[in-house]
Design an enzyme around this catalytic site. Structure first.
Site, PDB file in Angstrom:
ATOM      1  N   CYS A  66       0.871  -1.178   0.000  1.00 24.44           N
ATOM      2  CA  CYS A  66       0.000   0.000   0.000  1.00 24.44           C
ATOM      3  C   CYS A  66       0.908   1.229   0.000  1.00 24.44           C
ATOM      4  CB  CYS A  66      -0.864  -0.031   1.261  1.00 24.44           C
ATOM      5  SG  CYS A  66      -1.862   1.439   1.518  1.00 24.44           S
ATOM      6  N   CYS A  82      -0.778   3.679  -6.604  1.00 15.45           N
ATOM      7  CA  CYS A  82      -1.670   3.059  -5.620  1.00 15.45           C
ATOM      8  C   CYS A  82      -1.887   1.633  -6.105  1.00 15.45           C
ATOM      9  CB  CYS A  82      -2.997   3.813  -5.564  1.00 15.45           C
ATOM     10  SG  CYS A  82      -4.292   2.923  -4.651  1.00 15.45           S
TER      11      CYS A  82
HETATM   12  N1  DGL Z   1      -3.922   0.627  -2.113  1.00 18.06           N
HETATM   13  C1  DGL Z   1      -3.548   1.787  -1.428  1.00 18.06           C
HETATM   14  C2  DGL Z   1      -2.285   2.434  -1.971  1.00 18.06           C
HETATM   15  O1  DGL Z   1      -1.481   1.783  -2.601  1.00 18.06           O
HETATM   16  C3  DGL Z   1      -4.468   2.796  -0.920  1.00 18.06           C
HETATM   17  C4  DGL Z   1      -5.881   2.916  -1.140  1.00 18.06           C
HETATM   18  C5  DGL Z   1      -6.532   3.669   0.016  1.00 18.06           C
HETATM   19  O2  DGL Z   1      -6.758   3.033   1.020  1.00 18.06           O
HETATM   20  O3  DGL Z   1      -6.799   4.856  -0.124  1.00 18.06           O
HETATM   21  O4  DGL Z   1      -2.054   3.587  -1.761  1.00 18.06           O
END
Ligand code: DGL
Length: 259
Positions: free
Chosen positions: A75, A186
């Site tokens: 993430c 993301c």
């Molecule tokens: N998948 C996450 C990232 O790579 C974030 C998504 C979120 O929770 O806003 O930033």
């Protein structure tokens, strides 16, 4: 106490980190993985940094209680908010956090126009500003905050007119904007790649940090002699979610893992 044949713990605010998990599985077929998606608390990308830190620490604690031998922060938002503190707290634990793949993008297009799509939180963080600073000389880097984009993926809406309109708007395609490269900052975004391609056309090269992150955790566990030595029994990946509808979320996780 974890050992060579313990799993690698991977987490994300939701299902997005599965885009990193599938790259890890490809290059580490002997390893076992626990994937933890904190969908009940998603999105992280619009929360204050202290909250993201707390959630991140609690996710890591949970994965360690399940005997993880290494942690992958799949993430970008959690990496930018908390990876430094995590490393300070767990000094001996291999921890790898995904970051927007700005380096390969600016190398491929010196003096080009590179859009970085990410959560508002990732873009606001000092870590991202420093990353931009490093490559600012090489190319024109355009941060594109995408509030709400991860929700499309969380609900399994990976294509359609509504999503196309959203992407056209954030990337200002309707104003005639064009890009040489687009960095997916993301881990949810690789799952909407087909729709993104439809909106931006064939020209921009799309960059994703998942493969680099997978290679880095492989290198780290090899370096300290922590690679799996035995074939695992049962499933290679255990999926866990905090979602209030865990069955349908696990179904979505399996679907995304197999696309
Ligand atoms: N998948 C996450 C990232 O790579 C974030 C998504 C979120 O929770 O806003 O930033």
């Amino acid at each position: 106490m974890s050992n060579n044949n313990s799993p690698i713990g991977v987490f994300d605010s939701g299902v997005g980190g599965i885009s990193v998990l599938r790259e890890m599985v490809k290059i580490m077929p002997k390893e076992r993985f626990i994937f933890f998606g904190d969908s009940a608390n998603a999105p992280y990308g619009v929360r204050p940094v202290e909250e993201i830190k707390e959630l991140t620490f609690s996710n890591v604690k949970k994965l360690l209680e399940m005997d993880s031998k290494a942690i992958v922060v799949a993430c970008n938002t959690a990496t930018s908010a908390a990876v430094r503190d995590l490393r300070n707290t767990y000094e001996d634990l291999p921890i790898v956090g995904i970051e927007p793949a700005l380096k390969p993008a600016t190398h491929m297009f010196p003096e080009g126009r590179i859009a970085v799509m990410a959560t508002p939180m990732t873009i606001k963080q000092q870590k991202f500003k420093s990353l931009m600073e490093r490559f600012r000389e090489d190319a024109e880097v355009i941060p594109v905050p995408c509030p709400g984009l991860m929700d499309y993926v969380e609900s399994g809406e990976l294509e359609g007119e509504r999503l196309e309109r959203y992407l056209r708007d954030v990337l200002c395609i309707h104003l005639g904007e064009t890009y040489d490269g687009i960095v997916l900052g993301c881990t949810h975004y690789p799952f909407i790649l087909k729709t993104l391609r439809k909106v931006v056309g064939d020209k921009p090269v799309i960059f994703d940090g998942a493969e680099g992150t997978a290679r880095e955790i492989k290198r780290r566990i090899e370096l300290i002699g922590l690679s799996a030595t035995e074939d695992f029994e049962g499933d290679q990946v255990t999926f866990i979610t905090t979602d209030t509808h865990p069955d349908s979320k696990i179904e979505l996780m399996n679907m995304l893992f197999n696309v």
